[in-house]
Design a protein around this motif. Structure first.
Motif, PDB file in Angstrom:
ATOM      1  N   ARG A   1      52.564 -45.872 -17.364  1.00 45.91           N
ATOM      2  CA  ARG A   1      53.340 -46.935 -16.754  1.00 45.91           C
ATOM      3  C   ARG A   1      54.008 -47.788 -17.828  1.00 45.91           C
ATOM      4  N   GLN A   2      55.104 -48.378 -17.427  1.00 41.89           N
ATOM      5  CA  GLN A   2      55.822 -49.263 -18.341  1.00 41.89           C
ATOM      6  C   GLN A   2      56.280 -50.489 -17.573  1.00 41.89           C
ATOM      7  N   ALA A   3      55.746 -51.635 -17.969  1.00 38.97           N
ATOM      8  CA  ALA A   3      56.149 -52.902 -17.385  1.00 38.97           C
ATOM      9  C   ALA A   3      57.338 -53.452 -18.172  1.00 38.97           C
ATOM     10  N   VAL A   4      58.047 -54.363 -17.564  1.00 38.71           N
ATOM     11  CA  VAL A   4      59.217 -54.953 -18.218  1.00 38.71           C
ATOM     12  C   VAL A   4      58.795 -55.635 -19.517  1.00 38.71           C
ATOM     13  N   GLY A   5      59.473 -55.290 -20.589  1.00 41.47           N
ATOM     14  CA  GLY A   5      59.191 -55.895 -21.874  1.00 41.47           C
ATOM     15  C   GLY A   5      57.979 -55.354 -22.600  1.00 41.47           C
ATOM     16  N   LYS A   6      57.373 -54.314 -22.053  1.00 44.66           N
ATOM     17  CA  LYS A   6      56.169 -53.753 -22.676  1.00 44.66           C
ATOM     18  C   LYS A   6      56.365 -52.274 -22.983  1.00 44.66           C
ATOM     19  N   GLN A   7      55.497 -51.753 -23.831  1.00 45.39           N
ATOM     20  CA  GLN A   7      55.549 -50.337 -24.157  1.00 45.39           C
ATOM     21  C   GLN A   7      54.911 -49.516 -23.042  1.00 45.39           C
ATOM     22  N   ARG A   8      55.324 -48.270 -22.960  1.00 45.31           N
ATOM     23  CA  ARG A   8      54.729 -47.362 -21.996  1.00 45.31           C
ATOM     24  C   ARG A   8      53.272 -47.112 -22.402  1.00 45.31           C
ATOM     25  N   GLU A   9      52.383 -47.095 -21.414  1.00 45.19           N
ATOM     26  CA  GLU A   9      50.967 -46.927 -21.692  1.00 45.19           C
ATOM     27  C   GLU A   9      50.337 -45.911 -20.752  1.00 45.19           C
ATOM     28  N   LEU A  10      49.296 -45.275 -21.241  1.00 45.57           N
ATOM     29  CA  LEU A  10      48.557 -44.320 -20.435  1.00 45.57           C
ATOM     30  C   LEU A  10      47.796 -45.043 -19.331  1.00 45.57           C
ATOM     31  N   VAL A  11      47.856 -44.497 -18.131  1.00 44.76           N
ATOM     32  CA  VAL A  11      47.075 -45.001 -17.012  1.00 44.76           C
ATOM     33  C   VAL A  11      45.892 -44.080 -16.743  1.00 44.76           C
ATOM     34  N   ALA A  12      46.189 -42.800 -16.570  1.00 44.14           N
ATOM     35  CA  ALA A  12      45.137 -41.826 -16.265  1.00 44.14           C
ATOM     36  C   ALA A  12      45.630 -40.441 -16.662  1.00 44.14           C
ATOM     37  N   PHE A  13      44.669 -39.565 -16.938  1.00 46.18           N
ATOM     38  CA  PHE A  13      44.962 -38.254 -17.501  1.00 46.18           C
ATOM     39  C   PHE A  13      43.999 -37.257 -16.898  1.00 46.18           C
ATOM     40  N   ILE A  14      44.492 -36.049 -16.629  1.00 42.74           N
ATOM     41  CA  ILE A  14      43.601 -35.010 -16.102  1.00 42.74           C
ATOM     42  C   ILE A  14      43.923 -33.694 -16.782  1.00 42.74           C
ATOM     43  N   THR A  15      42.898 -33.008 -17.260  1.00 37.01           N
ATOM     44  CA  THR A  15      43.108 -31.721 -17.921  1.00 37.01           C
ATOM     45  C   THR A  15      43.269 -30.624 -16.874  1.00 37.01           C
TER      46      THR A  15
ATOM     47  N   THR B   1      38.880 -35.980 -16.417  1.00 40.21           N
ATOM     48  CA  THR B   1      39.752 -37.144 -16.280  1.00 40.21           C
ATOM     49  C   THR B   1      39.432 -38.224 -17.319  1.00 40.21           C
ATOM     50  N   ASN B   2      40.426 -39.052 -17.548  1.00 39.67           N
ATOM     51  CA  ASN B   2      40.273 -40.192 -18.454  1.00 39.67           C
ATOM     52  C   ASN B   2      41.144 -41.315 -17.920  1.00 39.67           C
ATOM     53  N   TYR B   3      40.669 -42.539 -18.058  1.00 35.38           N
ATOM     54  CA  TYR B   3      41.385 -43.694 -17.496  1.00 35.38           C
ATOM     55  C   TYR B   3      41.501 -44.809 -18.522  1.00 35.38           C
ATOM     56  N   ALA B   4      42.577 -45.560 -18.399  1.00 45.18           N
ATOM     57  CA  ALA B   4      42.694 -46.794 -19.165  1.00 45.18           C
ATOM     58  C   ALA B   4      41.643 -47.774 -18.657  1.00 45.18           C
ATOM     59  N   GLU B   5      41.136 -48.593 -19.562  1.00 43.69           N
ATOM     60  CA  GLU B   5      40.100 -49.551 -19.177  1.00 43.69           C
ATOM     61  C   GLU B   5      40.566 -50.469 -18.045  1.00 43.69           C
ATOM     62  N   ALA B   6      41.843 -50.817 -18.056  1.00 44.48           N
ATOM     63  CA  ALA B   6      42.362 -51.774 -17.077  1.00 44.48           C
ATOM     64  C   ALA B   6      42.344 -51.247 -15.651  1.00 44.48           C
ATOM     65  N   VAL B   7      42.241 -49.921 -15.490  1.00 39.28           N
ATOM     66  CA  VAL B   7      42.310 -49.350 -14.140  1.00 39.28           C
ATOM     67  C   VAL B   7      41.024 -48.643 -13.721  1.00 39.28           C
ATOM     68  N   LYS B   8      40.060 -48.563 -14.605  1.00 41.06           N
ATOM     69  CA  LYS B   8      38.810 -47.882 -14.275  1.00 41.06           C
ATOM     70  C   LYS B   8      38.156 -48.520 -13.053  1.00 41.06           C
ATOM     71  N   GLY B   9      37.722 -47.665 -12.152  1.00 39.07           N
ATOM     72  CA  GLY B   9      37.082 -48.152 -10.932  1.00 39.07           C
ATOM     73  C   GLY B   9      38.054 -48.483  -9.819  1.00 39.07           C
ATOM     74  N   ARG B  10      39.351 -48.517 -10.135  1.00 41.43           N
ATOM     75  CA  ARG B  10      40.349 -48.839  -9.113  1.00 41.43           C
ATOM     76  C   ARG B  10      41.315 -47.676  -8.874  1.00 41.43           C
ATOM     77  N   PHE B  11      41.603 -46.913  -9.899  1.00 42.60           N
ATOM     78  CA  PHE B  11      42.541 -45.792  -9.786  1.00 42.60           C
ATOM     79  C   PHE B  11      41.785 -44.476  -9.908  1.00 42.60           C
ATOM     80  N   THR B  12      42.283 -43.480  -9.191  1.00 42.30           N
ATOM     81  CA  THR B  12      41.697 -42.146  -9.261  1.00 42.30           C
ATOM     82  C   THR B  12      42.811 -41.114  -9.381  1.00 42.30           C
ATOM     83  N   ILE B  13      42.711 -40.261 -10.406  1.00 43.76           N
ATOM     84  CA  ILE B  13      43.670 -39.181 -10.584  1.00 43.76           C
ATOM     85  C   ILE B  13      43.021 -37.880 -10.123  1.00 43.76           C
ATOM     86  N   SER B  14      43.818 -37.045  -9.457  1.00 45.58           N
ATOM     87  CA  SER B  14      43.264 -35.787  -8.951  1.00 45.58           C
ATOM     88  C   SER B  14      44.378 -34.756  -8.829  1.00 45.58           C
TER      89      SER B  14
END
Length: 115
Positions: free
Chosen positions: A38-52, A57-70
């Motif tokens: 994701r990329q917010a206005v004025g910020k760099q693009r950052e990883l949210v979640a990843f799945i092999t 799976t792997n998640y950014a700390e800011a979204v752990k427990g709230r987001f699920t990738i599948s």
């Protein structure tokens, strides 16, 4: 050229939920890692979640427990289920496929969390 098609973004109130989808070609979906950034206005693009390709799976700390990738193997789709959304989750969300050292990106889908 690998084409990734995202959908599902929109406007949601704080505490709400959204489900983002990324459709990929079958050969890519089945064999390579994919992720959401994701990329917010004025910020760099950052990883949210990843799945092999194997489903690890792997998640950014800011979204752990709230987001699920599948992976939805019936639709060649990577899904990002987002709950308990916060205003700071507001950004354009991008799908990425990592293929033999190359990164392929979708066009992005905007998410706005606001009351």
């Amino acid at each position: 050229q690998v084409q990734l098609a995202e959908s599902g973004g929109g406007l949601v109130q704080p505490g709400g939920s959204l489900r983002l989808s990324c459709v990929a070609p079958g050969s890519i979906f089945s064999n390579y890692p994919m992720g959401w950034y994701r990329q917010a206005v004025g910020k760099q693009r950052e990883l949210v979640a990843f799945i092999t390709s194997g489903g690890i799976t792997n998640y950014a700390e800011a979204v752990k427990g709230r987001f699920t990738i599948s992976r939805d193997y019936t639709k060649n789709t990577v899904v990002l289920q987002m709950v308990s959304l916060k205003p700071e989750d507001t950004a354009v969300y991008y799908c990425k496929a990592e293929v033999l050292g190359y990164s392929y990106w979708g066009q992005g889908t905007p998410v706005t969390v606001s009351s």
